[in-house]
Write a protein that holds these residues in place. Structure first.
Motif, short mmCIF file in Angstrom:
data_model
loop_
_atom_site.label_atom_id
_atom_site.label_comp_id
_atom_site.label_asym_id
_atom_site.label_seq_id
_atom_site.Cartn_x
_atom_site.Cartn_y
_atom_site.Cartn_z
N VAL A 165 -13.57 12.96 -12.92
CA VAL A 165 -12.40 13.09 -12.04
C VAL A 165 -12.35 11.92 -11.06
O VAL A 165 -11.29 11.31 -10.83
CB VAL A 165 -12.44 14.43 -11.28
N LEU A 166 -13.51 11.61 -10.46
CA LEU A 166 -13.56 10.49 -9.52
C LEU A 166 -13.21 9.17 -10.19
O LEU A 166 -12.50 8.33 -9.62
CB LEU A 166 -14.95 10.42 -8.88
N ALA A 167 -13.72 8.98 -11.41
CA ALA A 167 -13.41 7.75 -12.15
C ALA A 167 -11.92 7.67 -12.46
O ALA A 167 -11.32 6.58 -12.39
CB ALA A 167 -14.23 7.70 -13.43
N ALA A 168 -11.31 8.80 -12.81
CA ALA A 168 -9.88 8.82 -13.11
C ALA A 168 -9.06 8.48 -11.86
O ALA A 168 -8.10 7.70 -11.93
CB ALA A 168 -9.48 10.19 -13.65
N LEU A 169 -9.44 9.07 -10.71
CA LEU A 169 -8.72 8.78 -9.46
C LEU A 169 -8.86 7.31 -9.08
O LEU A 169 -7.88 6.68 -8.65
CB LEU A 169 -9.27 9.67 -8.34
N LEU A 170 -10.07 6.77 -9.26
CA LEU A 170 -10.28 5.36 -8.95
C LEU A 170 -9.44 4.48 -9.87
O LEU A 170 -8.82 3.50 -9.42
CB LEU A 170 -11.76 5.01 -9.09
N GLY A 171 -9.41 4.82 -11.16
CA GLY A 171 -8.63 4.04 -12.10
C GLY A 171 -7.15 4.05 -11.78
O GLY A 171 -6.49 3.00 -11.81
N VAL A 172 -6.62 5.22 -11.45
CA VAL A 172 -5.19 5.33 -11.09
C VAL A 172 -4.91 4.53 -9.83
O VAL A 172 -3.89 3.81 -9.74
CB VAL A 172 -4.82 6.81 -10.90
N LEU A 173 -5.80 4.65 -8.83
CA LEU A 173 -5.60 3.92 -7.58
C LEU A 173 -5.58 2.41 -7.82
O LEU A 173 -4.70 1.70 -7.30
CB LEU A 173 -6.72 4.26 -6.60
N LEU A 174 -6.51 1.90 -8.62
CA LEU A 174 -6.56 0.47 -8.90
C LEU A 174 -5.33 0.01 -9.66
O LEU A 174 -4.81 -1.09 -9.43
CB LEU A 174 -7.83 0.13 -9.67
N PHE A 175 -4.83 0.86 -10.58
CA PHE A 175 -3.62 0.49 -11.32
C PHE A 175 -2.40 0.46 -10.41
O PHE A 175 -1.52 -0.38 -10.57
CB PHE A 175 -3.40 1.47 -12.48
N VAL A 176 -2.34 1.38 -9.46
CA VAL A 176 -1.22 1.38 -8.50
C VAL A 176 -1.26 0.10 -7.66
O VAL A 176 -0.22 -0.56 -7.45
CB VAL A 176 -1.29 2.63 -7.59
N ILE A 177 -2.46 -0.27 -7.20
CA ILE A 177 -2.59 -1.50 -6.42
C ILE A 177 -2.20 -2.71 -7.26
O ILE A 177 -1.48 -3.61 -6.80
CB ILE A 177 -4.04 -1.64 -5.90
N ALA A 178 -2.69 -2.73 -8.52
CA ALA A 178 -2.37 -3.85 -9.40
C ALA A 178 -0.87 -3.92 -9.67
O ALA A 178 -0.28 -5.02 -9.67
CB ALA A 178 -3.14 -3.70 -10.71
N GLY A 179 -0.23 -2.78 -9.89
CA GLY A 179 1.21 -2.76 -10.14
C GLY A 179 2.00 -3.21 -8.94
O GLY A 179 2.99 -3.95 -9.08
N THR A 180 1.57 -2.79 -7.77
CA THR A 180 2.25 -3.21 -6.54
C THR A 180 2.18 -4.72 -6.37
O THR A 180 3.16 -5.38 -6.01
CB THR A 180 1.62 -2.51 -5.32
N ASN A 181 0.99 -5.28 -6.64
CA ASN A 181 0.82 -6.73 -6.54
C ASN A 181 1.66 -7.47 -7.58
O ASN A 181 2.18 -8.56 -7.32
CB ASN A 181 -0.65 -7.10 -6.71
N ALA A 182 1.78 -6.87 -8.78
CA ALA A 182 2.58 -7.50 -9.82
C ALA A 182 4.05 -7.55 -9.42
O ALA A 182 4.72 -8.57 -9.62
CB ALA A 182 2.41 -6.74 -11.13
N VAL A 183 4.56 -6.45 -8.85
CA VAL A 183 5.96 -6.41 -8.40
C VAL A 183 6.17 -7.44 -7.29
O VAL A 183 7.17 -8.19 -7.27
CB VAL A 183 6.33 -5.00 -7.91
N HIS A 184 5.22 -7.49 -6.37
CA HIS A 184 5.31 -8.46 -5.28
C HIS A 184 5.31 -9.89 -5.81
O HIS A 184 6.03 -10.76 -5.30
CB HIS A 184 4.12 -8.25 -4.32
N ALA A 185 4.50 -10.13 -6.85
CA ALA A 185 4.44 -11.47 -7.42
C ALA A 185 5.76 -11.88 -8.04
O ALA A 185 6.19 -13.03 -7.93
CB ALA A 185 3.33 -11.52 -8.48
N VAL A 186 6.42 -10.93 -8.70
CA VAL A 186 7.72 -11.22 -9.32
C VAL A 186 8.77 -11.49 -8.25
O VAL A 186 9.56 -12.45 -8.35
CB VAL A 186 8.15 -10.06 -10.22
N VAL A 187 8.78 -10.65 -7.22
CA VAL A 187 9.78 -10.80 -6.16
C VAL A 187 9.59 -12.10 -5.39
O VAL A 187 10.54 -12.85 -5.11
CB VAL A 187 9.73 -9.59 -5.19
N GLU A 188 8.32 -12.39 -5.05
CA GLU A 188 8.02 -13.57 -4.23
C GLU A 188 7.79 -14.82 -5.07
O GLU A 188 7.62 -15.91 -4.52
CB GLU A 188 6.77 -13.30 -3.38
N ARG A 189 7.78 -14.63 -6.42
CA ARG A 189 7.56 -15.76 -7.32
C ARG A 189 6.26 -16.50 -7.00
O ARG A 189 6.24 -17.71 -6.80
CB ARG A 189 8.75 -16.73 -7.27
N THR A 190 5.21 -15.76 -6.94
CA THR A 190 3.89 -16.32 -6.66
C THR A 190 2.90 -15.87 -7.73
O THR A 190 2.98 -14.74 -8.22
CB THR A 190 3.39 -15.90 -5.27
#
Length: 237
Positions: A63-88
């Protein structure tokens, strides 16, 4: 080899294993814990053998591993969206750096949480083969004729943490590797036609010294494999 030395106190300590007094006492307390005679049917062959059980990972870790995985994917997705918007490119780099550990965590969570109720993982040693069973019931079976060595090794982590390992060296056929699921296959290190299955001393419920010498004994004495179920004490049958 017999069940008379149930404590393992008189077993020779392998040269490649690291010794300390606390670990040796722990080994002796385990004795033949988790060992039993079991019937197994795999690949059309049914036979009896000794189960050398290993511990099952606690569901809470999954369960802890699953929560950590989801959290890291959310962070990664947020950064990906930011990269597209800011073109960085910096955000895309974060996608890889953060997303990869997230994927590893989710794979680990899947392996732990898919464990089947009633399945006991471990080594099943029979007169014809050694079988490795994971906590989900997946099995990798290696005939004795393909086993080339039973070796003692050590795995160190940092400066103080270590595991004594039982390494089963084998040359299984391509059909053997292809017939097992990835969660079992990942337990082995394969190079060309050569594979090594490693069992940690802390994962075995029994005294690892007894397990190590039992496996080596039956590798070098094939004529005694037919009586392998008699190796355990009578109360383990």
């Amino acid at each position: 080899m017999s069940g008379e030395n149930a404590s393992g106190a008189d077993q020779e300590w392998p040269e490649r294993w690291r010794w300390d007094e606390k670990r040796e006492r722990g080994y002796q307390r385990r004795g033949w814990s988790g060992v039993r005679v079991e019937d197994i049917e795999h690949d059309g062959l049914r036979e009896s053998g000794l189960l050398l059980a290993t511990s099952k990972p606690h569901k809470v870790f999954g369960v802890l591993a699953a929560l950590l995985g989801v959290l890291l994917f959310v962070i990664a997705g947020t950064n990906a969206v930011h990269a597209v918007v800011e073109r960085t490119w910096l955000g895309l780099l974060a996608l890889v750096v953060v997303g990869l550990p997230g994927a590893v965590a989710l794979v680990a969570a899947y392996a732990i949480l898919r464990g089947r109720r009633g399945v006991v993982p471990g080594l099943l040693v029979t007169p014809t083969r050694i079988l490795f069973r994971d906590n989900a019931g997946g099995v990798l079976a290696i005939p004795w004729r393909d086993v080339s060595g039973i070796e003692a090794r050590i795995l160190t982590q940092g400066t103080s943490r270590y595991y004594n390992l039982i390494a089963i060296e084998a040359h299984p056929s391509a059909e053997v590797w292809q017939s097992v699921n990835p969660t079992v296959r990942r337990l082995a290190r394969k190079r060309d036609d050569f594979g090594v299955m490693q069992v940690q001393d802390q994962s075995l419920l029994m005294n690892p010294l007894i397990a190590y010498h039992l496996l080596r004994h039956h590798l070098t004495n094939p004529e005694q494999r037919r009586d392998i179920c008699r190796a355990a004490p009578a109360d383990q049958h």
